[in-house]
Design a protein around this motif. Structure first.
Motif, mmCIF file in Angstrom:
data_model
loop_
_atom_site.group_PDB
_atom_site.id
_atom_site.type_symbol
_atom_site.label_atom_id
_atom_site.label_comp_id
_atom_site.label_asym_id
_atom_site.label_seq_id
_atom_site.Cartn_x
_atom_site.Cartn_y
_atom_site.Cartn_z
ATOM 1 N N LYS A 154 1.360 -1.471 0.097
ATOM 2 C CA LYS A 154 -0.104 0.162 -0.185
ATOM 3 C C LYS A 154 1.252 1.536 -0.188
ATOM 4 O O LYS A 154 0.518 2.806 -0.417
ATOM 5 C CB LYS A 154 -1.295 0.117 1.077
ATOM 6 N N VAL A 171 2.041 1.505 -3.479
ATOM 7 C CA VAL A 171 0.951 1.777 -4.959
ATOM 8 C C VAL A 171 0.232 1.893 -4.277
ATOM 9 O O VAL A 171 -1.188 1.848 -4.167
ATOM 10 C CB VAL A 171 0.877 0.849 -5.395
ATOM 11 N N PRO A 172 -0.803 3.652 -3.478
ATOM 12 C CA PRO A 172 -1.293 4.161 -2.543
ATOM 13 C C PRO A 172 -2.345 4.464 -3.580
ATOM 14 O O PRO A 172 -3.351 3.969 -2.737
ATOM 15 C CB PRO A 172 -0.754 5.314 -1.877
ATOM 16 N N GLU A 173 -2.849 4.760 -4.665
ATOM 17 C CA GLU A 173 -4.044 4.309 -5.316
ATOM 18 C C GLU A 173 -4.535 3.199 -6.049
ATOM 19 O O GLU A 173 -5.196 3.407 -6.605
ATOM 20 C CB GLU A 173 -3.542 5.602 -7.004
ATOM 21 N N LEU A 174 -3.841 2.225 -5.459
ATOM 22 C CA LEU A 174 -4.746 0.888 -6.120
ATOM 23 C C LEU A 174 -5.109 0.137 -4.775
ATOM 24 O O LEU A 174 -4.752 0.603 -3.408
ATOM 25 C CB LEU A 174 -3.271 -0.360 -6.243
ATOM 26 N N TYR A 175 -6.073 -0.550 -4.530
ATOM 27 C CA TYR A 175 -6.634 -1.493 -3.855
ATOM 28 C C TYR A 175 -5.786 -2.849 -3.784
ATOM 29 O O TYR A 175 -5.792 -3.529 -4.046
ATOM 30 C CB TYR A 175 -8.764 -1.367 -3.966
ATOM 31 N N LYS A 227 -7.553 -1.425 -9.108
ATOM 32 C CA LYS A 227 -7.826 -0.383 -9.699
ATOM 33 C C LYS A 227 -8.716 0.219 -8.628
ATOM 34 O O LYS A 227 -8.647 1.149 -7.395
ATOM 35 C CB LYS A 227 -7.720 -0.074 -10.836
ATOM 36 N N GLU A 228 -10.016 -0.488 -8.828
ATOM 37 C CA GLU A 228 -10.766 -0.256 -7.391
ATOM 38 C C GLU A 228 -11.476 -1.736 -7.509
ATOM 39 O O GLU A 228 -11.987 -2.090 -8.305
ATOM 40 C CB GLU A 228 -11.803 1.440 -8.691
ATOM 41 N N ARG A 271 -5.051 -5.769 -11.322
ATOM 42 C CA ARG A 271 -2.918 -5.729 -11.139
ATOM 43 C C ARG A 271 -2.349 -6.841 -11.171
ATOM 44 O O ARG A 271 -1.141 -6.996 -11.185
ATOM 45 C CB ARG A 271 -2.768 -4.282 -10.898
ATOM 46 N N GLU A 302 1.679 -1.151 -10.968
ATOM 47 C CA GLU A 302 1.037 -0.075 -12.341
ATOM 48 C C GLU A 302 0.763 0.228 -13.579
ATOM 49 O O GLU A 302 -0.236 0.830 -13.672
ATOM 50 C CB GLU A 302 2.053 1.724 -11.474
#
Length: 242
Positions: free
Chosen positions: A37, A40-44, A83-84, A97, A231
């Protein structure tokens, strides 16, 4: 990616696990999840190990991210990177991802068969991929049959292996990591006689002693590699760090 977990904190968490809680799940929640995390904080990050094998419905299809085993059933890895996240992945298109399979570096059994000289526990370090437990290797190949995910990470915190479907020919049994990182070096591995197994094979107990690399060069390379691996929607070997 500038605020990723420091090398010192990474070591402290794993050493704490060694002395206080050697369970795989503890390592997953306290080290692997927050480490990923931080990169890659933008990924879930979703813990999919808790989703039942019978969870396939008309609204959720696990084959999209974990593939099928030899019995045409879904075997879940531990973590899914997306991603979400949306559980209802039949009616919603998800941007997968990768998945992560986590193992504990602390052996549950600490033995190997003297005749075969083959690793029989689930540790990754200090072994080579061909020496891994057969079930671990099978799981990686199953995950790579997923219909909408093509990347797998295997780690025990000390050693990280990366797999990418486009760089592996599963039909030719060419399953090998495209990249590996080791964060420790082996100091000593003591082998002492143990009992015979049910087939009469002599077994030896193993006690492995290792130490962390003093500088953070390999650790920083690992962080960069994970960032590129997760990413980039289309990962290429060009991203590998030599």
């Amino acid at each position: 990616m500038n605020n990723f977990m420091s090398y010192i904190n990474y070591q402290l968490i794993l050493e704490y696990a060694k002395n206080n809680d050697q369970r795989e799940y503890y390592l997953q929640r306290r080290l692997i999840e927050p480490f990923i995390k931080s990169i890659v904080p933008e990924l879930y990050i979703e813990d999919i190990s808790v989703i039942r094998q019978s969870a396939n419905t008309n609204r959720h299809n696990r084959t999209k991210y974990c593939g099928l085993n030899n019995e045409e059933k879904n075997t879940p890895p531990d973590l899914l990177i997306v991603k979400e996240w949306n559980y209802y992945n039949v009616e919603n298109k998800l941007d997968y991802r990768g998945v992560i399979e986590v193992k504990s570096p602390f052996s549950k059994q600490d033995y190997y068969y003297e005749i075969t000289d083959k690793n029989k526990d689930e540790r990754l370090y200090p072994y080579e991929f061909k020496e891994y437990d057969e079930l671990i290797k099978s799981k990686i190949s199953w995950y790579l049959t997923a219909t909408e995910n093509d990347r797998v990470i295997l780690t025990d915190g000390l050693q990280w292996d990366f797999f990418e479907k486009n760089n592996i020919d599963l039909n030719c049994n060419e399953l090998m990591p495209i990249k590996r990182f080791k964060l420790v070096s082996l100091i000593n591995e003591e082998k002492t006689d143990s009992k015979l197994n049910t087939s009469g094979e002599k077994m030896k107990k193993i006690k492995t002693t290792w130490e962390w690399f003093e500088d953070d060069r390999v650790y920083n390379e690992l962080v960069k590699y994970i960032f590129n691996f997760l990413e980039n929607k289309i990962f290429k070997k060009a991203y590998e760090i030599n």
